[in-house]
Design a protein around this motif. Structure first.
Motif, mmCIF file in Angstrom:
data_model
loop_
_atom_site.group_PDB
_atom_site.id
_atom_site.type_symbol
_atom_site.label_atom_id
_atom_site.label_comp_id
_atom_site.label_asym_id
_atom_site.label_seq_id
_atom_site.Cartn_x
_atom_site.Cartn_y
_atom_site.Cartn_z
ATOM 1 N N LEU A 54 -0.608 5.131 -3.764
ATOM 2 C CA LEU A 54 -1.930 4.632 -3.384
ATOM 3 C C LEU A 54 -2.914 4.791 -4.534
ATOM 4 O O LEU A 54 -3.751 3.911 -4.777
ATOM 5 C CB LEU A 54 -2.433 5.372 -2.147
ATOM 6 N N ALA A 55 -2.833 5.911 -5.258
ATOM 7 C CA ALA A 55 -3.725 6.125 -6.395
ATOM 8 C C ALA A 55 -3.494 5.069 -7.480
ATOM 9 O O ALA A 55 -4.458 4.519 -8.043
ATOM 10 C CB ALA A 55 -3.512 7.524 -6.967
ATOM 11 N N ILE A 56 -2.236 4.763 -7.765
ATOM 12 C CA ILE A 56 -1.920 3.745 -8.772
ATOM 13 C C ILE A 56 -2.402 2.371 -8.312
ATOM 14 O O ILE A 56 -3.031 1.618 -9.074
ATOM 15 C CB ILE A 56 -0.409 3.715 -9.052
ATOM 16 N N CYS A 57 -2.122 2.046 -7.061
ATOM 17 C CA CYS A 57 -2.528 0.756 -6.500
ATOM 18 C C CYS A 57 -4.042 0.610 -6.522
ATOM 19 O O CYS A 57 -4.584 -0.433 -6.917
ATOM 20 C CB CYS A 57 -1.993 0.633 -5.073
ATOM 21 N N LEU A 58 -4.737 1.668 -6.111
ATOM 22 C CA LEU A 58 -6.194 1.611 -6.041
ATOM 23 C C LEU A 58 -6.811 1.503 -7.429
ATOM 24 O O LEU A 58 -7.810 0.793 -7.628
ATOM 25 C CB LEU A 58 -6.724 2.855 -5.320
ATOM 26 N N VAL A 113 9.136 1.192 0.643
ATOM 27 C CA VAL A 113 8.326 0.072 1.118
ATOM 28 C C VAL A 113 7.369 0.511 2.219
ATOM 29 O O VAL A 113 6.196 0.118 2.239
ATOM 30 C CB VAL A 113 9.233 -1.076 1.617
ATOM 31 N N SER A 114 7.844 1.348 3.135
ATOM 32 C CA SER A 114 7.003 1.803 4.257
ATOM 33 C C SER A 114 5.803 2.592 3.784
ATOM 34 O O SER A 114 4.735 2.570 4.417
ATOM 35 C CB SER A 114 7.833 2.663 5.217
ATOM 36 N N LEU A 115 5.956 3.315 2.666
ATOM 37 C CA LEU A 115 4.892 4.182 2.189
ATOM 38 C C LEU A 115 4.027 3.541 1.104
ATOM 39 O O LEU A 115 2.875 3.945 0.919
ATOM 40 C CB LEU A 115 5.492 5.485 1.652
ATOM 41 N N MET A 116 4.540 2.544 0.408
ATOM 42 C CA MET A 116 3.815 1.982 -0.727
ATOM 43 C C MET A 116 3.043 0.705 -0.396
ATOM 44 O O MET A 116 2.153 0.310 -1.154
ATOM 45 C CB MET A 116 4.789 1.706 -1.885
ATOM 46 N N THR A 117 3.359 0.045 0.716
ATOM 47 C CA THR A 117 2.700 -1.226 1.028
ATOM 48 C C THR A 117 1.447 -1.131 1.897
ATOM 49 O O THR A 117 0.535 -1.937 1.720
ATOM 50 C CB THR A 117 3.693 -2.194 1.698
ATOM 51 N N PRO A 118 1.329 -0.176 2.851
ATOM 52 C CA PRO A 118 0.146 -0.175 3.716
ATOM 53 C C PRO A 118 -1.177 -0.062 2.954
ATOM 54 O O PRO A 118 -2.165 -0.723 3.316
ATOM 55 C CB PRO A 118 0.366 1.053 4.618
ATOM 56 N N GLY A 119 -1.216 0.768 1.896
ATOM 57 C CA GLY A 119 -2.462 0.937 1.152
ATOM 58 C C GLY A 119 -2.927 -0.343 0.495
ATOM 59 O O GLY A 119 -4.112 -0.704 0.565
ATOM 60 N N LEU A 120 -2.003 -1.063 -0.149
ATOM 61 C CA LEU A 120 -2.352 -2.318 -0.819
ATOM 62 C C LEU A 120 -2.815 -3.362 0.195
ATOM 63 O O LEU A 120 -3.835 -4.042 -0.011
ATOM 64 C CB LEU A 120 -1.145 -2.845 -1.601
ATOM 65 N N PHE A 165 -7.643 -2.077 12.040
ATOM 66 C CA PHE A 165 -6.743 -2.844 11.177
ATOM 67 C C PHE A 165 -5.726 -1.967 10.459
ATOM 68 O O PHE A 165 -4.551 -2.336 10.362
ATOM 69 C CB PHE A 165 -7.550 -3.663 10.162
ATOM 70 N N MET A 166 -6.149 -0.811 9.925
ATOM 71 C CA MET A 166 -5.220 0.023 9.154
ATOM 72 C C MET A 166 -4.072 0.568 10.015
ATOM 73 O O MET A 166 -2.909 0.512 9.597
ATOM 74 C CB MET A 166 -5.988 1.148 8.465
ATOM 75 N N PRO A 167 -4.346 1.106 11.221
ATOM 76 C CA PRO A 167 -3.217 1.526 12.074
ATOM 77 C C PRO A 167 -2.307 0.362 12.453
ATOM 78 O O PRO A 167 -1.092 0.529 12.544
ATOM 79 C CB PRO A 167 -3.910 2.118 13.308
ATOM 80 N N LEU A 168 -2.907 -0.814 12.659
ATOM 81 C CA LEU A 168 -2.115 -2.004 12.984
ATOM 82 C C LEU A 168 -1.214 -2.387 11.815
ATOM 83 O O LEU A 168 -0.032 -2.741 12.009
ATOM 84 C CB LEU A 168 -3.036 -3.163 13.341
ATOM 85 N N ILE A 169 -1.749 -2.284 10.590
ATOM 86 C CA ILE A 169 -0.951 -2.566 9.392
ATOM 87 C C ILE A 169 0.219 -1.588 9.297
ATOM 88 O O ILE A 169 1.363 -1.984 9.022
ATOM 89 C CB ILE A 169 -1.827 -2.476 8.128
ATOM 90 N N GLU A 202 -12.488 2.639 1.448
ATOM 91 C CA GLU A 202 -12.461 3.498 2.635
ATOM 92 C C GLU A 202 -11.377 3.064 3.610
ATOM 93 O O GLU A 202 -10.806 3.896 4.323
ATOM 94 C CB GLU A 202 -13.831 3.474 3.324
ATOM 95 N N THR A 203 -11.094 1.775 3.654
ATOM 96 C CA THR A 203 -10.066 1.266 4.561
ATOM 97 C C THR A 203 -8.683 1.770 4.175
ATOM 98 O O THR A 203 -7.903 2.228 5.020
ATOM 99 C CB THR A 203 -10.055 -0.276 4.567
ATOM 100 N N CYS A 204 -8.366 1.704 2.882
ATOM 101 C CA CYS A 204 -6.992 1.981 2.456
ATOM 102 C C CYS A 204 -6.733 3.433 2.086
ATOM 103 O O CYS A 204 -5.587 3.888 2.128
ATOM 104 C CB CYS A 204 -6.626 1.090 1.268
ATOM 105 N N PHE A 205 -7.786 4.192 1.717
ATOM 106 C CA PHE A 205 -7.551 5.553 1.224
ATOM 107 C C PHE A 205 -7.763 6.565 2.348
ATOM 108 O O PHE A 205 -8.869 7.019 2.598
ATOM 109 C CB PHE A 205 -8.460 5.885 0.043
#
Length: 295
Positions: free
Chosen positions: A274-278, A203-210, A50-54, A238-241
């Motif tokens: 990602l740290a802020i989002c998490l 957008v490309s770097l800040m959205t996949p983690g969320l 899922f993560m690579p697909l996202i 583990e999925t997003c980080f």
């Protein structure tokens, strides 16, 4: 690699070892024996499918510069890092599962990273990329050795009640130091501010983690899995980080000059966002009673 780079790599590896070893030793050994495929398989599926697909969907929609696009595909295909253990420990999610998934994903990534890179980079840009596998193998070896060392120490001191408490403190200190060291080193190498870039850079770097956190939480919450809420949170973490260090190493070795600087800047922005989002997502889970910590 310069002497300074070797020194920074050595410091990062030492901190990585103590972070993973400490959190591994702080886990209850009985939890490893009770861990089943219902918890491990969803985590690995989310991380390597899922993560690579996202990441690929975000790149296709945003159409960023090829450097940023390739970096996004690399980072979303990378395994979980030691920071995920730190976050799970900090918010009292399922730390045992987090450590186990970090170890399993680090081993599986030897085959899964090139597979995902071949599929997604080639389908997006019509070419493949090479990865410096020596750094990846060193990271995997350190994580596996740290887990074995931590669990061995816990078994040796299994009758001592002070072990989990003090190992958690050591792991938190080492993990925090690793975050600060990685941030300072990468930020010092960018040579350019984060502001003033095109919208698709952010957008490309800040959205996949969320998106990855939400997808991981939804997959782990499938009714027939019947997983406890702290376990679901650990799977989402583990999925997003991802292991930003692997993507950063790839950026520094695959690209040169200005392209390399863009890769480093992307690593810094991805890690910070990602740290802020998490932190926000885990605060919500904590207040909702989805972790082991009292809300």
């Amino acid at each position: 690699m310069s002497d300074t780079a070797k020194m920074h790599a050595a410091i990062s590896n030492v901190l990585l070892f103590f972070t993973v070893a400490s959190f591994s030793g702080a886990c209850q050994l009985s939890r490893f024996k009770k861990m089943n495929l219902r918890a491990v398989l969803p985590g690995l599926i989310c991380q390597f499918f899922f993560m690579p697909l996202i990441g690929w969907l975000v790149v296709k929609i945003c159409q960023p510069e090829p450097i940023i696009g390739v970096f996004t595909l690399i980072i979303t295909s990378s395994p979980g890092g030691a920071f995920s253990n730190w976050w799970c420990s900090l918010f009292n999610a399922d730390l045992t599962l987090s450590v186990l998934l970090t170890t399993c994903s680090s081993i599986c990534c030897v085959g899964m990273i090139p597979l995902n890179m071949f599929v997604y980079v080639k389908s997006t840009y019509g070419k493949t990329i090479n990865i410096e596998w020596s750094r990846l193998i060193v990271t995997i070896a350190i994580i596996v050795l740290a887990v074995i060392s931590g669990l061995g120490f816990r078994y040796w001191k299994r009758t001592q009640d002070w072990v989990p408490k003090y190992l958690t403190i050591i792991g938190t200190i080492a993990g925090t130091a690793l975050i600060l060291h990685s941030t300072l080193v990468t930020a010092g190498n960018t040579g350019a501010p984060m502001a003033g870039n095109p919208w698709h850079f952010y957008v490309s770097l800040m959205t996949p983690g969320l998106i990855g956190f939400v997808v991981g939480l939804l997959v782990a919450s499938i009714p027939w899995l019947n997983l406890p809420k702290p376990t679901r949170v650990a799977i989402a973490v583990e999925t997003c980080f991802q292991n930003v260090g692997i993507a950063l190493a790839a950026a520094l070795t695959l690209f040169t000059g200005t392209d390399s600087a863009w890769g480093v800047r992307a690593a810094v922005l991805y890690g910070i966002s990602l740290a802020i989002c998490l932190a926000v997502c885990l605060l919500i889970c904590w207040k909702a009673g989805w972790t082991l910590a009292p809300s």
